[in-house]
Structures are given as C-alpha cells and as structure tokens.
Design an enzyme around this catalytic site. Structure first.
Site, short mmCIF file in Angstrom:
data_model
loop_
_atom_site.label_atom_id
_atom_site.label_comp_id
_atom_site.label_asym_id
_atom_site.label_seq_id
_atom_site.Cartn_x
_atom_site.Cartn_y
_atom_site.Cartn_z
N ASP A 64 0.81 -1.31 0.10
CA ASP A 64 0.14 0.11 -0.06
C ASP A 64 1.10 1.08 0.00
OD1 ASP A 64 -1.75 2.21 0.41
OD2 ASP A 64 -2.82 1.23 2.21
N VAL A 65 0.96 2.16 -0.99
CA VAL A 65 1.83 3.26 -1.09
C VAL A 65 1.68 4.06 -0.19
CG1 VAL A 65 2.03 2.65 -3.57
CG2 VAL A 65 0.42 4.48 -2.79
N ASN A 92 2.23 3.75 -10.66
CA ASN A 92 0.76 3.77 -11.23
C ASN A 92 -0.21 3.84 -10.29
OD1 ASN A 92 -1.12 2.85 -13.40
ND2 ASN A 92 -1.19 1.04 -11.98
N TYR A 158 -8.85 15.62 -7.49
CA TYR A 158 -7.99 14.78 -8.36
C TYR A 158 -7.09 15.49 -9.06
CZ TYR A 158 -6.91 11.22 -11.73
OH TYR A 158 -6.12 10.28 -12.55
N LYS A 162 -2.63 15.50 -9.11
CA LYS A 162 -2.01 14.99 -9.99
C LYS A 162 -1.03 16.29 -10.46
CE LYS A 162 -3.06 10.91 -11.05
NZ LYS A 162 -2.14 9.67 -10.98
N THR A 193 -10.02 2.51 -17.72
CA THR A 193 -9.44 1.64 -17.03
C THR A 193 -10.19 1.22 -15.61
OG1 THR A 193 -8.59 3.64 -15.79
CG2 THR A 193 -7.35 2.67 -17.37
#
Length: 299
Positions: A64-65, A92, A158, A162, A193
């Site tokens: 889990d990042v 990713n 979001y 990013k 995706t």
C-alpha cells in the site's frame, strides 16, 4: 536509445484487471522482461500470478503506497533482492476522490494526496539509492491531463493531486539526470481503466446551494464510466516502447524535463485549450503583467 537488455520493472497499483498496471505487467512480460507487480490485495496479486501461469519472470509483493516510510523501503529492498536491481519504477497506483470542494470532507482530500502524491514520493525515495549506486534507471509517473482541466466541477481534488505529481516529476527529472537516471511523466486522457466507476463522488456534506451542480456532476462522471475513448492496452504498449526505445519510440527524443508524454486526443485537446486560455488572459492584462519590475529590469 534502444535496449535489448532484460529489464526489471517495479510496478505499483498492478491489481486492477482493467487498470494500466495489469496491462503493463502483461506487456513487459511479453517483451521478455522481469516484473515485480505490487498492490494492496494479496488475493488479487495471487490472481496475477495465476494469469501468467506462475512464470519465473514475475514476482508479486503486497504494498500500500500510503504505508509508512519504513514499510515502503522494506518492500522495495525485498524487490531489489529478487534480481539484484530495479531498472524501471512505475508509479501507477492512484485513486480518485470526486466531489465539490465545499462539500468534500478534508480527510478525503488528504487521502487523495496520500495516494497520488506522497505515496509515489515515498516509493521514489526508496528506489533512488539503488538506482544512484548503479548510475542507471528509469522512473515513470502516471500523471493526468486533468491538470489542464482543474476548473471542471467535481474534479478539483484529483486534478490538484496530479498537478502536484507533475511538479514533483519535473523537478526530479532535472535533479537526477546527471546520475544517469531518466524520468518519464505520462499525461493520459480518459482511458477505460475503471477509475470513474471506482471513484466515489462525495456528497456526505450536501449543501442545497449545490444541488443542481452536484447532480450534473454525478450524471457527467457516471456517463463517462465505461465509455472512455482510450485503450489502456495501447497506452502500456507505448510506455514499454518508450522505455525500451523500441517500436514507436525509435528515432524520437526522450521527453525533456518540464514536459510530459501525452496519451490520447483529449489530452492534446485540453492542453491546447488551457494554453489558449492562459495566452488570452496574459494578452488581456499585458500592461499589468509587464509593469511589475523595477525600471532597471524592465527591458
């Protein structure tokens, strides 16, 4: 630069069957490369192994990042132990926290940044010592064209996460180039995706003044899910081409620091739209823009 070397890939967020990560695992393996696929669910990681018939070229690790620094470093060190190196690290893993700014709980916004920014930074910082020691390596960031459409209602959290990732990737590219380490920032458009279908639209703090706008946002994002124009298989094929210097990448220069590799017609369209809007605003306010310096610096 074309390479026939067998590369070792470290890929985060590889467990979504329709996601970029899973398709990247498949494509890298198809080129004869070695892959370490990571994700939060051990059950889903086991399914990746089954899908690829437990090939010796694939290893999986639970990660889990958003875990603490020590945990991320331990997983990376374990990954290096498989084949002695990591040649390509792909950030990713990510998520989407959709919602209007005033209505979305701050904890959700923090989680957005933990997953899309701080997590990738921890992964990079754990991998860099290994790449620095070899004076070689490639770090890939999955950014987004959303950085150019932050004015879209419901998308701000979001887009902001990013945009921060883009800035980190651009800065890192300049900081590590003298060490033989390359950085590639991708800016994909809308790809099929499953991200929209799996991204909640926060409305737990609904405010009547936003009822109409909120309903329109939910309808818009729901309508996108499953109808995105981008093919994630093609995108990951291009990524492997670029990293290996093969296929479509032959004869092309590596994207310079401060740039990104756009994927999708919508990404290109939105970049130019943002550029045109910025240019128009600068021209409209040119006398103000150009009237701020001390006289000695004005020319």
């Amino acid at each position: 630069m074309t390479t026939r070397q067998q590369l070792v890939w470290f890929i985060t967020g590889a467990t979504s069957e329709q996601g970029f990560g899973a398709h990247l695992v498949s494509n890298a393996l198809s080129r004869g490369d070695l892959v370490i696929a990571t994700g939060r669910s051990q059950e889903k990681l086991d399914k990746i192994l089954e899908k690829h018939e437990n090939t010796e070229n694939l290893r999986v690790l639970q990660l889990d990042v958003t875990s603490n620094t020590t945990t991320v470093r331990d997983v990376v060190n374990q990954a290096v132990g498989f084949w002695g190196r990591i040649d390509v690290a792909v950030n990713n893993a990510g998520n989407g926290e959709l919602g209007l700014i005033e209505e979305t709980d701050t904890s959700a916004i923090r989680h957005q940044f933990e997953t899309n920014l701080f997590g990738p930074v921890e992964v990079v910082k754990a991998i860099l010592p290994h790449m620095r020691s070899r004076r070689s390596g490639t770090i890939v960031f999955l950014g987004s064209r959303s950085v150019w459409i932050g004015e879209t209602p419901g998308l701000a959290h979001y887009s902001a996460s990013k945009a921060a990732m883009h800035a980190i990737a651009e800065g890192l590219a300049s900081e590590v180039s003298h060490l033989g380490i390359r950085v590639l920032l991708l800016a994909p458009g809308a790809f099929r995706t499953n991200i929209y279908a799996s991204s909640p639209f926060h409305q737990e703090n609904s405010i009547p003044d936003y009822d109409g706008l909120r309903a329109a946002c939910i309808q818009r994002f729901t309508g996108i899910a499953g109808h995105e124009p981008g093919d994630p298989v093609k995108a990951m094929q291009i990524l492997v081409d670029v990293v290996r210097g093969e296929g479509v990448a032959v004869g092309k220069k590596w994207p310079e620091p401060g740039t990104s590799l756009l994927l999708g017609n919508d990404a290109e369209r939105d970049l130019y739209k943002r550029f045109d809007k910025l240019k128009a605003a600068v021209l409209e306010w040119a006398d103000v823009v150009r009237g701020m310096w001390y006289p000695i610096n004005a020319n």
